[in-house]
Design a protein around this motif. Structure first.
Motif, PDB file in Angstrom:
ATOM      1  N   UNK A 108      33.718  74.072  14.427  1.00 28.07           N
ATOM      2  CA  UNK A 108      34.909  75.051  14.610  1.00 28.07           C
ATOM      3  C   UNK A 108      34.671  75.904  15.858  1.00 28.07           C
ATOM      4  N   UNK A 109      33.337  76.211  16.106  1.00 30.51           N
ATOM      5  CA  UNK A 109      32.919  77.027  17.287  1.00 30.51           C
ATOM      6  C   UNK A 109      32.201  76.299  18.487  1.00 30.51           C
ATOM      7  N   UNK A 110      31.528  74.996  17.971  1.00 23.99           N
ATOM      8  CA  UNK A 110      30.911  74.335  18.806  1.00 23.99           C
ATOM      9  C   UNK A 110      29.333  74.670  18.855  1.00 23.99           C
ATOM     10  N   UNK A 111      28.989  75.807  18.128  1.00 25.43           N
ATOM     11  CA  UNK A 111      27.704  76.317  17.940  1.00 25.43           C
ATOM     12  C   UNK A 111      26.670  75.160  17.364  1.00 25.43           C
ATOM     13  N   UNK A 112      25.611  75.146  17.794  1.00 25.22           N
ATOM     14  CA  UNK A 112      24.649  74.328  17.048  1.00 25.22           C
ATOM     15  C   UNK A 112      23.220  74.873  17.206  1.00 25.22           C
ATOM     16  N   UNK A 113      22.265  74.583  16.073  1.00 23.03           N
ATOM     17  CA  UNK A 113      21.237  75.153  15.882  1.00 23.03           C
ATOM     18  C   UNK A 113      20.184  74.070  15.272  1.00 23.03           C
ATOM     19  N   UNK A 114      19.106  74.315  15.549  1.00 23.77           N
ATOM     20  CA  UNK A 114      17.938  73.236  15.134  1.00 23.77           C
ATOM     21  C   UNK A 114      16.869  74.302  14.195  1.00 23.77           C
ATOM     22  N   UNK A 115      16.685  74.118  13.149  1.00 24.88           N
ATOM     23  CA  UNK A 115      16.042  74.726  12.082  1.00 24.88           C
ATOM     24  C   UNK A 115      14.665  74.237  11.869  1.00 24.88           C
ATOM     25  N   UNK A 116      13.617  74.552  12.304  1.00 18.80           N
ATOM     26  CA  UNK A 116      12.079  74.033  12.152  1.00 18.80           C
ATOM     27  C   UNK A 116      11.714  74.460  10.705  1.00 18.80           C
ATOM     28  N   UNK A 132       8.232  76.414  10.218  1.00 15.35           N
ATOM     29  CA  UNK A 132       7.928  77.807  10.590  1.00 15.35           C
ATOM     30  C   UNK A 132       9.147  78.587  10.029  1.00 15.35           C
ATOM     31  N   UNK A 133       9.953  77.914   9.641  1.00 20.54           N
ATOM     32  CA  UNK A 133      11.226  78.510   9.342  1.00 20.54           C
ATOM     33  C   UNK A 133      12.223  79.147  10.379  1.00 20.54           C
ATOM     34  N   UNK A 134      11.799  78.964  11.662  1.00 17.95           N
ATOM     35  CA  UNK A 134      12.373  79.354  12.867  1.00 17.95           C
ATOM     36  C   UNK A 134      13.671  78.649  13.221  1.00 17.95           C
ATOM     37  N   UNK A 135      14.731  79.492  13.761  1.00 16.59           N
ATOM     38  CA  UNK A 135      15.752  78.823  14.412  1.00 16.59           C
ATOM     39  C   UNK A 135      16.228  78.925  15.704  1.00 16.59           C
ATOM     40  N   UNK A 136      16.367  77.648  16.204  1.00  8.75           N
ATOM     41  CA  UNK A 136      16.445  77.586  17.799  1.00  8.75           C
ATOM     42  C   UNK A 136      17.953  77.304  17.873  1.00  8.75           C
ATOM     43  N   UNK A 137      18.237  78.160  18.885  1.00 10.52           N
ATOM     44  CA  UNK A 137      19.708  77.912  19.763  1.00 10.52           C
ATOM     45  C   UNK A 137      19.705  76.614  20.709  1.00 10.52           C
ATOM     46  N   UNK A 138      20.730  75.942  20.397  1.00 14.04           N
ATOM     47  CA  UNK A 138      21.021  74.898  21.785  1.00 14.04           C
ATOM     48  C   UNK A 138      22.314  75.198  22.220  1.00 14.04           C
ATOM     49  N   UNK A 139      22.435  74.328  23.196  1.00 13.88           N
ATOM     50  CA  UNK A 139      23.888  74.153  23.997  1.00 13.88           C
ATOM     51  C   UNK A 139      25.072  73.924  23.025  1.00 13.88           C
ATOM     52  N   UNK A 140      26.062  74.998  23.232  1.00 12.71           N
ATOM     53  CA  UNK A 140      27.343  74.949  22.579  1.00 12.71           C
ATOM     54  C   UNK A 140      27.950  73.589  22.887  1.00 12.71           C
TER      55      UNK A 140
END
Length: 415
Positions: free
Chosen positions: A66-74, A77-85
């Motif tokens: 819907x927004x084009x947002x993407x994430x990578x969840x490790x 570690x539980x850390x969330x990484x932003x990637x290109x929309x």
């Protein structure tokens, strides 16, 4: 504290990595020239910049169409990484390392930076930086299948091209390059397996036939087998499973010889209840697929046997295989566990998803269940979260990851 529980004690695990690396180094030395013997050997599957770990380095790729947002969840570690929309994404698939964001005009490739190399008697786990790789051509209906050596793109018109993995593994943007085109057209995705390519060809309205190609596209075998109305595929330790109207074909390699064996349903199955989309734990030989709206097909590849398990209305299903339950998300928003042997329901969780879309695509895609060797993962788009499920402990919610996007599309890498 968002730290995933290790399944291997730390000190023995690190020792294990050292020993396995040494074992692989010995294998590498045996294959190398005398001039290379003085150079430090690297483990199989290693690429520059990667780190070898003692446990699986799982990550979730998440997309909000819907927004084009993407994430990578490790998941370590539980850390969330932003990637290109990425706008216009309609589907998300993976080969275990790379994520393929499919859209109307092509497919974007993201290196998740997590992968596993399985040598049968031992396994290597790697992690590296998350990197944008580039674009693959092909609109709706394009499929991507890959292994450690090649990535094969099959378009909706049945044409296929082979990309080497060497360049994209280095992480340079635009490194995919031009593919080597395979001759002819194919009735479904061309699947890499056992250093070859497995495809289905069809002459007019006749049933499809299995062909085995080398990595250059030369036909090396044509096992005697037919597949009516092919749809669905999966790679297992026992071979490649191809879904057919009357069951499945198992294409297996043994000492360079390829055979194809039919695994029939054993009963009449209407088209609406066929197994057309397989899900399983990588490395497992137990496959699942919806069987219409209120049941799940379970295929035991080792035993060459199908089982139909009656459930409630199915939204998603998966299993880790023998000794673990069939995990089913039903329209009540709860997870249900079923015994694979008896088919009986053994566990029901509280309602986890308040809003459960059914069978849609893109922005309203139905949730999925991803399974690895110790946990299952369920995405909750409306709730903007992902649940981590301990499937061997009564489907207990082990962790909940809250997100800033709707994770409508999800795949797991690093397995």
């Amino acid at each position: 504290m968002f730290v995933r529980r290790n399944v291997i004690p730390l000190v023995p695990a690190l020792l294990s990595v050292a020993l396995l690396s040494a074992a692989c180094a010995g294998q590498d030395d045996a294959k190398s020239s005398p001039n290379s013997a003085s150079s430090p050997a690297t483990p199989h599957g290693y690429v520059e910049g990667a780190t070898e770990a003692a446990e699986q380095q799982s990550r979730l790729l998440l997309s909000d169409p819907g927004t084009g947002d993407t994430r990578v969840l490790d998941l370590i570690t539980g850390k969330v990484h932003d990637t290109a929309r990425r706008a216009g994404v309609t589907a998300l698939t993976t080969d275990g390392r790379f994520g393929y964001f499919h859209g109307a005009d092509g497919t974007h490739v993201l290196d998740s930076g997590a992968w596993t190399v399985d040598h049968g008697d031992h396994v290597h786990y790697y992690s590296a930086k998350i990197k944008e790789v580039g674009e693959l051509p092909g609109g709706p209906g394009t499929s991507v299948r890959g292994d450690a050596g090649v990535t094969v793109v099959t378009t909706a018109d049945g044409r296929a091209g082979v990309h080497s993995r060497a360049d994209p593994e280095k992480g340079a943007p635009g490194a995919l390059g031009a593919p080597d085109r395979l001759p002819g057209t194919y009735a479904g995705p061309v699947v890499p397996y056992a250093e070859h390519l497995i495809g289905l060809t069809r002459d007019g309205d006749a049933p499809a036939k299995v062909v085995v190609l080398d990595r250059s596209g030369n036909r090396v075998a044509t096992p005697e087998a037919e597949c009516e109305d092919p749809e669905g595929d999966a790679v297992t330790r026992r071979g490649v499973v191809l879904g057919c109207a009357d069951g499945a074909l198992l294409v297996h390699e043994d000492d360079g010889t390829f055979t194809a064996e039919k695994i029939p349903f054993g009963e009449d199955v209407p088209k609406t209840a066929r197994a057309t989309e397989f899900r399983h734990r990588p490395g497992s030989t137990t496959l699942t697929a919806p069987a219409g709206t209120d049941a799940v097909h379970v295929l035991d590849v080792t035993e060459r046997a199908w089982k139909r398990i009656e459930t409630g209305p199915v939204v998603a299903a998966n299993t880790a295989g023998e000794g673990s339950p069939l995990v089913v998300l039903e329209t009540d928003g709860a997870l249900h566990g079923y015994d694979l042997s008896t088919g009986k329901e053994t566990t029901v969780t509280e309602r986890l998803l308040k809003d459960v879309p059914e069978g849609a695509t893109g922005e309203a895609a139905a949730p999925v269940i991803e399974v690895d060797r110790s946990r299952a993962y369920l995405n909750d788009p409306a709730g903007r979260r992902v649940y981590e499920i301990d499937y061997n402990d009564g489907l207990r919610v082990a962790r909940t990851f809250d997100l800033d996007i709707r994770p409508s599309l999800m795949v797991e890498t690093g397995r």
